[in-house]
Each structure stands twice: as structure tokens, then as C-alpha cells.
Design an enzyme around this catalytic site. Structure first.
Site, short mmCIF file in Angstrom:
data_model
loop_
_atom_site.label_atom_id
_atom_site.label_comp_id
_atom_site.label_asym_id
_atom_site.label_seq_id
_atom_site.Cartn_x
_atom_site.Cartn_y
_atom_site.Cartn_z
N LYS A 14 22.05 32.91 31.42
CA LYS A 14 22.86 33.41 30.18
C LYS A 14 22.52 32.82 28.96
O LYS A 14 22.76 33.54 27.82
CB LYS A 14 24.41 32.84 30.51
CG LYS A 14 25.09 33.61 31.79
CD LYS A 14 26.40 33.76 31.59
CE LYS A 14 27.01 34.59 32.88
NZ LYS A 14 28.45 34.64 32.69
N LYS B 74 21.71 40.93 39.75
CA LYS B 74 22.89 41.08 40.23
C LYS B 74 23.94 41.95 39.27
O LYS B 74 23.96 42.04 38.20
CB LYS B 74 23.43 39.50 40.20
CG LYS B 74 25.06 39.36 40.62
CD LYS B 74 25.43 38.04 40.52
CE LYS B 74 26.12 37.87 38.97
NZ LYS B 74 27.42 38.31 38.84
N LYS C 179 29.82 42.00 35.28
CA LYS C 179 30.39 42.81 34.43
C LYS C 179 30.29 42.60 32.94
O LYS C 179 30.67 43.50 32.07
CB LYS C 179 32.05 42.42 34.73
CG LYS C 179 32.60 41.00 34.45
CD LYS C 179 33.92 40.77 34.34
CE LYS C 179 34.14 39.74 35.53
NZ LYS C 179 33.89 38.44 35.27
P1 ATP Z 1 29.78 37.75 34.09
O1 ATP Z 1 28.85 38.75 33.93
O2 ATP Z 1 30.83 37.86 32.96
O3 ATP Z 1 29.33 36.62 34.28
P2 ATP Z 1 30.47 38.27 36.90
O4 ATP Z 1 30.75 39.67 36.94
O5 ATP Z 1 29.33 37.82 37.15
O6 ATP Z 1 30.89 37.99 35.37
P3 ATP Z 1 32.50 36.55 37.44
O7 ATP Z 1 33.97 36.30 37.03
O8 ATP Z 1 31.56 35.53 37.10
O9 ATP Z 1 31.79 37.68 37.53
O10 ATP Z 1 32.63 36.15 39.11
C1 ATP Z 1 33.94 36.14 39.64
C2 ATP Z 1 33.52 36.24 41.24
O11 ATP Z 1 32.81 37.60 41.84
C3 ATP Z 1 32.84 35.29 41.55
O12 ATP Z 1 33.18 34.75 43.07
C4 ATP Z 1 31.32 35.66 41.78
O13 ATP Z 1 30.39 35.12 42.63
C5 ATP Z 1 31.57 37.18 42.21
N1 ATP Z 1 30.58 38.26 41.94
C6 ATP Z 1 30.17 38.36 40.70
N2 ATP Z 1 29.35 39.21 40.81
C7 ATP Z 1 29.06 39.40 42.07
C8 ATP Z 1 28.22 40.51 42.66
N3 ATP Z 1 27.35 41.15 42.13
N4 ATP Z 1 28.28 40.42 43.98
C9 ATP Z 1 28.93 39.64 44.61
N5 ATP Z 1 29.91 38.85 44.37
C10 ATP Z 1 30.09 38.81 42.83
#
Ligand code: ATP
Ligand code: LTN
Length: 327
Positions: free
Chosen positions: A111, A192, A195
Site C-alpha cells: 500500500k 488480489k 475494492k
Molecule cells: P482495500 O482494497 O481497501 O484494502 P479490500 O478489498 O482488500 O480493501 P478489506 O476491507 O481490506 O478489503 O477486507 C475485508 C475482508 O475481505 C478481509 O477479511 C479480507 O481478507 C477479505 N478479502 C479482501 N479481498 C479479498 C479477496 N480478493 N479474496 C478473498 N478475500 C478477500
């Protein structure tokens, strides 16, 4: 009763990975445990957010929890900044985690890489996450694979605190799913799905219309050897489609691979399965979104409950570390 805690950042429109890796499981498992779910807005502001959007997304994230089947009668669903104990305990966690430990976090490296402004809080982020979890005597933390390292840190910090100051915290365990633990970006399947990534065509939002979902799957990056088998190392794009379809239909991706000889039908079926999976969630979301006050009210009631649960644990930690008791 097993205590479960997990959190999602209101940092963008929730995506398919958030649903498969987190939300869907929260709802499925809520009967087996005393569940606490948090909208971690303080984590979201470790990178700059637009204030108006952040407020709207906080309610939207709450509504997506509810639309995914979290029952506010059975589970506690609240906003992190509404419970001051999180930031209070985070300081103690920052004093217990080492600089070296925090420096090894790959999420921080990823990040901070893409930005010219890197906040101090992005670096200490995992200390706040440890506080979130430890405040509720949590046993199990359902998260996607990307959070494995943060959970290890939480455990290490809890054990270090306990050994320095006496038994204070429950040492929690990560619960990482077998299927869809890491949903990958459809355009860059070595990343990965996320969002907050700037990859609109590679990210399937939980609120995407069926047409948009079809288009994204149709254009998903695969490879040139036109063979369908599951091997995330050499065939990340195809394997991701198999994982997604497998997770939607509760089958192993290797088994799913046996049904296909071409990419076209695999993409079409993956899109159809995602559309079908999200349809009831989207319908329920539309109802909830019509009454944001009702959601805000429910979050307020839950926050009160969370404050009551957190207070004695915070006091326990303050006393253990030697802070003068408040009278
Ligand atoms: P950001 O992009 O803001 O970091 P994010 O999409 O990675 O957000 P988080 O809010 O950080 O999402 O994560 C919420 C939950 O969703 C966590 O348990 C995380 O492990 C899970 N998660 C996020 N992205 C994935 C993915 N691509 N596959 C499976 N689980 C995910
Ligand atoms: N760091 C997590 C979000 C998060 C969390 C938590 C998850 C913050 N606090 C406590 C589980 C338990 C993320 O980036 N996905």
C-alpha cells in the site's frame, strides 16, 4: 461459546472477494458463535478518503453486511470509531508490537508503494487491528488469505503482552476459508481483487449489474494455451475463474475444471454463477438502502453493546501494564 470477530474497511464498493472470502462466511457461521462484526472506518482513513464518500460508504458497508444475511438480533454490527476503546487499546498494542515486526508487513509494503503520501497510521495499522480483535476476547477471526500475516502479528503481540504483564488476552486464531481465500483481479490475475485498486474492469463489485458482470468475465485475462486445468502458478487467470465458479457452487476448482474444454463457456458459467449468487444480496441491499436512518439506529444500538463488552477488557489491559486506575 466461541467468540468471532471480523472487520471490513469502508474504503470502496465491496467486491466479490469480500463476499466470498468474508461476508458469505460470516452469515453462514453466525449461528455457531457469538459474532461481532465491525466496519473499520479508522482503518480506512489510514489512506486519504473523501469525507462525504466515507460517510456514505460506512452506511453502505453496514447495509451489505445486513444484505449478506448478518442478523443484527444475533450478531453485533457496529462502526469502529463509535467505540473509543479501539483507539485506546491500539496505543498499548503499538507499545507491544516491535518496529521490525511492523516493518515486515507485506500489506504496508504494497500500500505504501503506490503512494506519494504515506501516513504513520498506515504503518501502525496492524496494532489497531490487534486491538480490534483482542478487545472482545476473540477466539476466531474469519478473514481472507491476505490477512494471514496480520493475524500472526496479533497472536504474537497478545502472547508477548501476556508473558510480560500476566494473562490478559485470549490468543485468537485465523479462520481462512478453503475456497476463494484469495479471489484475484480479472484483468491482472496475479493481483488480489481489491475494492480500492484502480482496476474497474478487473474488479467485480457486489453491486454490479448482471450486464457489467457478464462483460467483466467475458474480458477476463486467461492465457494462450487454451487448456482448462487448475494450476494457480502457471495458469492464474483460468484458475481464478475455476476458483470463483467453484466457490459459488460449493465445488472444488479441480472438479469444476473437468467440465470444460474451452475458456468461453467457463467464463459464461462463472459470470452466471456470480450473478445468481449476488442477486438476492442486491435485492435486499436495495430495500435497506431506502432507509439509511434505520441502519444508523441499528449501528447505534450495537455500538452501545460493543462498548459494554470492550470496557472491562480495556481496564484489564490498563491495570496489567501498570496505568494508574481511573477513579
Ligand atoms: P482495500 O482494497 O481497501 O484494502 P479490500 O478489498 O482488500 O480493501 P478489506 O476491507 O481490506 O478489503 O477486507 C475485508 C475482508 O475481505 C478481509 O477479511 C479480507 O481478507 C477479505 N478479502 C479482501 N479481498 C479479498 C479477496 N480478493 N479474496 C478473498 N478475500 C478477500
Ligand atoms: N485489516 C483488515 C480489516 C480489519 C480486520 C480487523 C479484519 C481491521 N480490523 C479485525 C479482521 C479483524 C483488512 O485490511 N482486510
Amino acid at each position: 461459546m466461541v467468540r468471532v470477530f471480523s472487520g471490513i474497511q469502508p474504503s470502496g464498493d465491496l467486491q466479490l472477494g469480500n463476499y466470498l472470502g468474508a461476508l458469505r462466511r460470516f452469515a453462514r457461521e453466525q449461528d455457531d458463535a457469538d459474532s461481532i462484526f465491525c466496519i473499520v472506518d479508522l482503518h480506512a482513513i489510514t489512506v486519504p478518503q473523501d469525507p462525504v464518500e466515507l460517510r456514505a460508504r460506512t452506511i453502505q458497508t453496514a447495509n451489505l453486511y445486513l444484505a449478506s444475511g448478518i442478523d443484527p438480533e444475533r450478531a453485533t454490527l457496529f462502526v469502529q470509531s463509535h467505540v473509543a476503546a479501539h483507539t485506546e487499546l491500539a496505543w498499548l498494542m503499538e507499545c507491544t508490537a516491535s518496529f521490525g515486526e511492523l516493518s515486515r508487513m507485506t500489506q504496508f509494503k504494497e500500500k505504501s508503494d503506490r503512494r506519494d503520501f504515506v501516513s504513520g497510521a498506515l504503518f501502525t495499522y496492524p496494532a489497531l487491528m490487534a486491538a480490534d480483535i483482542l478487545l472482545y476476547d476473540t477466539h476466531r477471526v474469519p478473514v481472507g488469505d491476505d490477512q494471514r500475516q496480520h493475524l500472526e502479528l496479533t497472536r504474537d503481540v497478545a502472547m508477548r503482552f501476556n508473558s510480560r504483564y500476566g494473562d490478559t488476552f485470549v490468543v485468537p486464531e485465523a479462520a481462512i476459508p478453503k475456497a476463494a481465500a484469495r479471489v484475484m483481479d480479472l484483468q491482472t490475475p496475479t493481483n488480489k481483487m481489491s475494492k480500492s485498486a484502480d482496476s474497474p474492469q478487473g474488479t467485480v463489485s457486489m453491486l454490479d449489474e448482471p450486464k457489467a458482470i457478464e462483460k467483466k468475465f467475458k474480458r477476463a485475462v486467461t492465457d494462450n494455451d487454451a487448456e482448462v486445468h487448475y494450476d494457480p502458478e502457471t495458469k492464474p487467470g483460468v484458475s481464478n475463474l475455476l476458483s470463483i465458479l467453484g466457490a459459488c457452487t460449493d465445488r472444488d476448482p479441480e472438479v469444476v475444471a473437468g467440465d470444460y474444454t474451452q475458456y468461453g463457456p467457463l467464463k459464461a458459467d462463472a459470470a452466471a454463477a456470480v450473478i445468481e449468487l449476488l442477486a438476492p444480496v442486491q435485492a435486499r441491499f436495495a430495500e435497506l438502502a431506502a432507509d439509511p436512518d434505520a441502519t444508523a439506529e441499528l449501528l447505534a444500538i450495537s455500538a452501545e453493546r460493543a462498548r459494554e463488552m470492550a470496557a472491562p477488557v480495556l481496564t484489564r489491559a490498563h491495570e496489567a501494564i501498570g496505568l494508574l486506575p481511573r477513579r
